[in-house]
Write an enzyme that holds these catalytic residues in place. Structure first.
Site, PDB file in Angstrom:
ATOM      1  N   GLY A  95       0.812  -1.200   0.000  1.00  0.00           N
ATOM      2  CA  GLY A  95       0.000   0.000   0.000  1.00  0.00           C
ATOM      3  C   GLY A  95       0.850   1.257   0.000  1.00  0.00           C
ATOM      4  N   GLY A  96       0.399   2.257   0.776  1.00  0.00           N
ATOM      5  CA  GLY A  96       1.117   3.523   0.831  1.00  0.00           C
ATOM      6  C   GLY A  96       2.542   3.389   1.317  1.00  0.00           C
ATOM      7  N   GLY A 130      18.898  10.124 -33.719  1.00  0.00           N
ATOM      8  CA  GLY A 130      18.637  10.738 -32.423  1.00  0.00           C
ATOM      9  C   GLY A 130      19.281   9.990 -31.277  1.00  0.00           C
ATOM     10  N   ALA A 131      19.488   8.676 -31.449  1.00  0.00           N
ATOM     11  CA  ALA A 131      20.113   7.893 -30.391  1.00  0.00           C
ATOM     12  C   ALA A 131      21.580   8.280 -30.217  1.00  0.00           C
ATOM     13  CB  ALA A 131      19.980   6.405 -30.693  1.00  0.00           C
TER      14      ALA A 131
END
Length: 517
Positions: free
Chosen positions: A172-173, A407-408
């Protein structure tokens, strides 16, 4: 006048009660499962006789649901400071033998007080998570306690190193505090981490899922990417935390813990010349290059089981601490995909926070193609790599081994993204795309009309590589520092690294950049 013996007797009795935690029987059951008690976990972490405990006598103040009758030594958490390899560190460990280690108001205050102390002292924080979650009896006080811890995790971020060890339940949290820290280590056995358990998932969605599918160390390390390292047991987890701390400074103002040698090893290493195949399509294991580049047995890989097409980790080169980012041609040809981009960007930002120089080893054919990648946001995720490198002000040295396309090429720390030094091997190819693809696009019609298209294609590919993709062409345009023999790699990197350790680069004042999350 001597102190009243009764007072000393009372003190010792109270300490003994605290040291027993939830009692000898519960302690024994934990050890039968191979789990160390909370206090022993901290004693294992710290150098001998250096642990100074905070809040040993703290206890809960809840008086509802019968809690007023419960004795909970330390309120389910052990906190304090000590030394790790002679350097101060703050740490806490949930005590599962006391109320399942559940968090209440005083429990949270102890953790918050410790983190506040670490911030003031400028020292790292290590948290051992092993808790049943929020203490239901304390209601909103428990939720508030988590919120205060999360707030401090964020205040620490970029200021002091934070390491989380998941050594038991973390549900959970409770899972969000580790998620906000720099590094997560999780034990393979006895530990799980999730937001919603199998019963909640089935009730909400109708899906049937076992914990092994999403909550274990193996699942988090290889599928979700939520953790950085897997430990076999408590002792191994603590050892990994100690190793991590050996590469990190105490805070963001200190320099990385370099152990510079009196003389650098500058002799050529001929083995480099044989590590990379001549055929640009042939795979190889970049770990072999890293092992030769780094000081012997110093490479400490981070997230080795996630996005294996990119390798990240810490090492030393002639004693200087570095972060290494390297394409892995053995996996997906070393392409950058969504997961690799996230992994690389996060690691680069950690290095930048803690003044750790970055060495980037490049053999990248591009971003990974595919409909799924496009629909899941490869543009946004790939931009994280661009953002991380461009915003990093630490020393950055790049070595282009083979392919560096499109772009790589930029995303793997080109000169345009702020690399201080860029070296290329003669085997390097730096271009918008690979020679074969470029020839097919530019000369497609000409090839179809040719009497011998195969021979013509081969001729054009060779010509393209010589004229448009050669490392010498990039050097002629001052995009790289030098074309070097692979055998010179370690000496070039070491010389450059040591000259850059005094680098200081400032940027225009602003709150922070808007990274494409």
């Amino acid at each position: 006048m001597p102190i009243d013996p009764q007072l000393l007797k009372d003190l010792h009795k109270r300490r003994e009660t605290a040291l027993l935690g939830g009692g000898e029987e519960k302690m024994a059951k934990r050890k039968e499962k191979g789990l160390l008690p909370a206090r022993e976990r901290l004693l294992e972490l710290f150098d001998e006789d250096t642990f100074q405990e905070f809040g040993m006598h703290a206890k809960h103040s809840c008086k509802s649901f019968g809690m007023e009758k419960k004795k909970m030594p330390g309120d389910g958490v052990v906190t304090g400071t000590g030394y790790v390899d002679g350097r101060p560190v703050a740490a806490y460990a949930h005590d599962f033998t006391v109320g399942g280690g559940a968090l209440g108001r005083i429990h949270a205050k102890k953790v918050c007080d410790l983190i506040d102390y670490a911030i003031k002292a400028g020292i790292p924080v290590v948290g051992v998570n092993d808790s049943g979650g929020a203490r239901i009896q304390e209601g909103v006080d428990s939720l508030s306690g988590y919120g205060e811890i999360f707030y401090r995790n964020v205040q620490c971020s970029g200021l002091i190193p934070q390491i989380a060890i998941i050594a038991g339940p973390c549900a959970g949290g409770a899972a969000y505090s580790p998620a906000l820290m720099d590094f997560l280590i999780m034990t393979r056995k006895n530990a799980n981490m999730f937001i919603c358990g199998p019963q909640v998932i089935e009730a909400a969605t109708g899906e049937k899922a076992e914990l092994a599918q999403f909550a274990t160390a193996d699942a988090h390390a290889s599928v979700s990417g939520n953790i950085h390292l897997i430990a076999e047991d408590d002792a191994h987890a603590i050892e990994l935390a100690q190793t991590l701390l050996s590469y990190l400074p105490a805070n963001n103002i200190d320099d990385a813990p370099h152990h510079l040698r009196e003389t650098m090893s500058l002799d050529p290493i001929k083995r480099f010349n044989d590590l990379v195949p001549a055929d640009p399509k042939s795979p190889f294991d970049v770990h072999e290059v890293i092992d030769v580049l780094a000081d012997e047995e110093t490479f400490f890989e981070i997230m080795p089981d996630f996005a294996k097409n990119l390798v990240t980790g810490f090492a030393r080169i002639d004693g200087a601490v570095v972060g290494i980012v390297a394409n892995q041609p053995n996996v997906k040809a070393g392409c950058l995909d969504i997961d690799a981009s996230d992994k690389g960007a996060r690691f680069v930002r950690v290095c930048n926070i803690y003044s750790i120089p970055i060495v980037t080893l490049v053999d990248v054919p591009g971003f990974f193609p595919g409909l799924e990648q496009e629909r899941r946001g490869i543009i946004r995720h790939g931009a994280k790599m661009l953002f991380a490198y461009a915003s990093a002000t630490v020393p950055k040295i790049t070595v282009i081994m083979r392919k560096a396309y499109g772009g790589a090429y930029l995303a793997m720390c080109s000169a345009d993204l702020g690399a201080d030094l860029v070296f290329a091997w003669p085997t390097a190819e730096i271009a918008v795309m690979g020679a074969e693809g470029a020839v097919n696009i530019v000369f497609g019609k000409e090839l179809k009309a040719s009497d011998n298209p195969a021979a013509k294609r081969a001729e054009l590919i060779d010509s393209y590589r010589d004229e448009f993709a050669s490392p010498y062409q990039a050097a002629a345009n001052a995009f790289i520092t030098d074309v070097i023999e692979p055998a010179q790699t370690r000496s070039c990197v070491s010389l450059g690294l040591h000259s850059l350790l005094s680098k200081r680069e400032t940027r225009p004042p602003k709150k922070h950049g808007n990274i494409p999350l």
